[in-house]
Design a protein around this motif. Structure first.
Motif, mmCIF file in Angstrom:
data_model
loop_
_atom_site.group_PDB
_atom_site.id
_atom_site.type_symbol
_atom_site.label_atom_id
_atom_site.label_comp_id
_atom_site.label_asym_id
_atom_site.label_seq_id
_atom_site.Cartn_x
_atom_site.Cartn_y
_atom_site.Cartn_z
ATOM 1 N N ASP A 35 46.298 7.097 45.258
ATOM 2 C CA ASP A 35 45.579 8.437 44.928
ATOM 3 C C ASP A 35 44.333 8.145 44.268
ATOM 4 O O ASP A 35 43.848 9.321 43.757
ATOM 5 N N HIS A 36 43.705 7.099 44.235
ATOM 6 C CA HIS A 36 42.512 6.917 43.424
ATOM 7 C C HIS A 36 41.876 5.237 44.235
ATOM 8 O O HIS A 36 42.558 4.720 44.779
ATOM 9 N N LEU A 73 40.877 10.206 45.083
ATOM 10 C CA LEU A 73 40.279 10.436 46.134
ATOM 11 C C LEU A 73 39.788 11.817 46.593
ATOM 12 O O LEU A 73 38.540 11.879 47.268
ATOM 13 N N GLU A 74 40.367 12.960 45.922
ATOM 14 C CA GLU A 74 39.589 14.174 46.282
ATOM 15 C C GLU A 74 38.294 14.307 45.624
ATOM 16 O O GLU A 74 37.621 15.132 46.012
ATOM 17 N N ASP A 75 37.980 13.527 44.537
ATOM 18 C CA ASP A 75 36.757 13.720 44.187
ATOM 19 C C ASP A 75 35.792 12.587 44.487
ATOM 20 O O ASP A 75 34.624 12.358 43.991
ATOM 21 N N ARG A 97 32.913 10.894 46.182
ATOM 22 C CA ARG A 97 31.578 11.284 46.802
ATOM 23 C C ARG A 97 30.675 10.443 47.180
ATOM 24 O O ARG A 97 29.766 10.434 48.016
#
Length: 67
Positions: free
Chosen positions: A26-27, A39-41, A43
């Protein structure tokens, strides 16, 4: 029983326009600060160094030539 990806670091292959997940999680961890990056953050990363960065400032500093 299903395995959860919560609190597990992912292993990624960084490419010019994205990344490929090699091991689910997840990270990732910032190569400079050690900060946890969901992961969603995510960039900022270096394709050449294959490492992630938490912020644009950290990425710029990490990729700048030494002074």
């Amino acid at each position: 029983m299903l395995m959860s990806n919560t609190d597990r670091p992912a292993r990624l292959h960084y490419m010019a326009n994205g990344f490929r997940v090699l091991t689910t999680g997840d990270h990732v961890v910032c190569a400079v600060s050690g900060a946890r990056i969901p992961l969603e953050d995510l960039r900022y990363w270096s394709v050449a160094a294959q490492e992630a960065y938490a912020t644009a400032e950290i990425a710029t500093e990490a990729m700048s030539p030494p002074r």
